[in-house]
Design a protein around this motif. Sequence first.
Motif, PDB file in Angstrom:
ATOM      1  N   TRP A 629       0.604  -1.288  -0.116  1.00 23.39           N
ATOM      2  CA  TRP A 629      -0.057  -0.356   0.168  1.00 23.39           C
ATOM      3  C   TRP A 629       0.936   1.170  -0.133  1.00 23.39           C
ATOM      4  N   LEU A 630       1.940   1.462   0.671  1.00 26.27           N
ATOM      5  CA  LEU A 630       2.462   2.242   1.017  1.00 26.27           C
ATOM      6  C   LEU A 630       3.336   2.646  -0.734  1.00 26.27           C
ATOM      7  N   ALA A 631       3.999   0.851  -1.231  1.00 25.75           N
ATOM      8  CA  ALA A 631       4.457   1.784  -2.135  1.00 25.75           C
ATOM      9  C   ALA A 631       3.592   2.439  -3.553  1.00 25.75           C
ATOM     10  N   ARG A 632       2.296   2.161  -2.899  1.00 30.86           N
ATOM     11  CA  ARG A 632       1.480   2.806  -4.647  1.00 30.86           C
ATOM     12  C   ARG A 632       1.331   3.853  -4.056  1.00 30.86           C
ATOM     13  N   TRP A 633       1.031   4.345  -2.632  1.00 29.91           N
ATOM     14  CA  TRP A 633       0.825   5.258  -2.372  1.00 29.91           C
ATOM     15  C   TRP A 633       2.248   6.860  -2.463  1.00 29.91           C
ATOM     16  N   ALA A 634       3.936   6.073  -2.286  1.00 28.09           N
ATOM     17  CA  ALA A 634       4.620   7.338  -3.022  1.00 28.09           C
ATOM     18  C   ALA A 634       4.407   7.032  -4.603  1.00 28.09           C
ATOM     19  N   PHE A 635       4.097   5.956  -5.290  1.00 29.23           N
ATOM     20  CA  PHE A 635       4.241   6.265  -6.633  1.00 29.23           C
ATOM     21  C   PHE A 635       3.128   6.793  -7.008  1.00 29.23           C
ATOM     22  N   LYS A 636       1.716   6.721  -6.623  1.00 32.08           N
ATOM     23  CA  LYS A 636       0.681   8.313  -6.600  1.00 32.08           C
ATOM     24  C   LYS A 636       1.000   9.365  -6.707  1.00 32.08           C
ATOM     25  N   ASN A 637       2.296   9.522  -5.311  1.00 36.47           N
ATOM     26  CA  ASN A 637       2.275  11.260  -4.975  1.00 36.47           C
ATOM     27  C   ASN A 637       3.893  11.617  -5.344  1.00 36.47           C
ATOM     28  N   GLY A 638       4.841  11.063  -6.861  1.00 34.65           N
ATOM     29  CA  GLY A 638       5.358  10.985  -7.206  1.00 34.65           C
ATOM     30  C   GLY A 638       7.263  10.818  -6.706  1.00 34.65           C
ATOM     31  N   GLU A 639       6.335   9.482  -5.725  1.00 37.04           N
ATOM     32  CA  GLU A 639       8.096   9.715  -4.790  1.00 37.04           C
ATOM     33  C   GLU A 639       8.668   8.337  -5.014  1.00 37.04           C
TER      34      GLU A 639
END
Length: 678
Positions: A629-639
Amino acid sequence: MSNFTKEQAISLRAQLLRASVQCSERCLYQSAKWIVELASSLKDPADFNSPDDPDSDIAMPDGYPPDNIPIFSTSEDDEESRLEALEIGDFLLAKSFFDCREYDRCAAVFLPLNHSPINPSSVSPERESQTPTKAAKGKGKARAQSPEAIPRPRTTSLPRMSQKSLFLALYAKYMAGEKRKDEDSEMIMGPMDTGATINKELIEIARRLEDWFQERTLQGKEAQNHGWLEYLYGVVLAKSNSHEDAKEYLIKSVHRNPFIWSAWIELRDLLTNVEALRTITPKLPHHLFTILFNVDANQSLYQTSPDTHSTLTDLLKVFPTSQYLLTQRALLHYHSKDFEESESIFSSIIHSSPHRLDSLDHYSNVLYVMAARPKLAFLAQLATQTDKFRPETCCIVGNYYSLKSEHEKAIMYFRRALTLDRTFLSAWTLMGHEYIEMKNTHAAIESYRRAVDINRKDYRAWYGLGQTYEVLEMHHYALFYFQRAAALRPYDKQMWQALAACYESIDRPLQAIKAYKRALIANIAYIEPSSSFGSAASVTTSSAAGDLAANTNVFLDPELLYPIALLYEKQAEFETAASYMELVLAQEEGPASIHPDELPLGNEDDESGGGGGGQGTGVTVTTSKARMWLARWAFKNGELKRAMAFADELCEDGYEVEEAKALGRDLRSRMEGRWGEL
């Protein structure tokens, strides 16, 4: 109790033995057994002055052993003493009838018949057999005949007799009514078994006692009552669902005679919550049995506070070999889910008293939870050899077969226990569990309902009802029962977790979040129990937050943090959800680096916490889901770099591998494309 002297020990032993004789005379055999066992466990007065040399002669203290313990007690009241002396022959005759279970003959020795003998030709056996069947038709308990609806029999004035004889006669009538009630009841869980059969003698017993109390009041002799008849009237009122009046008379009984342990037990059974116990405590006499009652009542209400353990420790200094007190301690550990300590205490009790079956059904529950099949098999064999027709034995054997997944045999033994004693709570609850295993939800609901009817404090039955209705996808019904279970066990994480899941099912995310947070703090924060879930769920006490803040080694259960994060995600509070996901990951390394003040609150005013200290969980399925979930969240935020780090960790973990590889490929293509643009 640390200053307990030799003289006090001698006096207490004499009082206990005398009380046991009095209970035995009145055929209260369970109380007589309990009191004399307590007396036998009392520290021997000779031990107070024992010399260091074990081989030397021990000088017995003055007055020990006591020589004033009568085999047959006499009243200190002169009038009562004369009446008892005149009735001695009739009393012994009546008691012999009672001991032979001829209760009506026992009552007839002292009480005149209030009806003419029945003409055998006027009532046919077929007509008699139809009476309970008709009462069971319709809507079960709603159609059951209430005590008020029973025709009031004709009574005559009571003849003059002693209080002891009157108690024996009326208690015999009560037991005769109970015996007929059992005979009129249908087969356990049969098509006509509604549990609505009543004791038809209660009306007459209540009227006779009311007349006797009124007469004593008019004569100004109320202060000379011995307490036994007040106890019996309290039992009758409790059976008639007049619980407040029953409490009043039972409190009168223990004030007249604090050694009537049966009255204490009835009073304990009428307490529905801790507040009720606190309300009546100031009204109780200042006596040793009040302390014993408080320990017993707290245990029955699942209160495992340090004060209760401290009181038990003090009592065991006076009664060092009391099996009853040791059993109470084992049950306290059982309720707090310290199964190893509970099993150790029960094992020592078995070693010292191998033929004692009292409360061993709870020991079998402990062994069942621990999956200790060899010990449970030994316990079942021991109990069967001691007495195979005790309800405790049947429950032990039933638990053994349940552990072997032979659910039909387990149910057979639980039904046998209920045939022996229809009020045996453990059998109803355990039988409900077995029906759940067999997917027989209708029978499970009926079993749990009967358990609740017997004891509304049994959280296991409430929780079982909630589980059953959840299986049936009747979530609003399940919610009600889970609320009752959580109110009875506010510090049990399992109750709140089930309640939160139920709130999720009916799309109430805010309440679900609150319930999950309560589950987090359930095991370490001391919050005053609440009688209703609504107020309990919204508690934000500073004491709970303070306890959490003071503990820098708080462990937060990832299985609770993860659904909280998902619920915040559904509420579009992504930052809070991400914070909870990070907390899930932090549990892999252990709680030392997490401070409770850093726990995110979202838009709630609740404090959150954790349940118990411990080492890190390591990589689990739940933590891997949080990492994804955190990986996708970071991907969504451009991190992208942070997302790639999470994806690489997932590939190493062994969970969510394929999804992590796909995410990694997407991330690498994005990153390469960005570098190409540069």
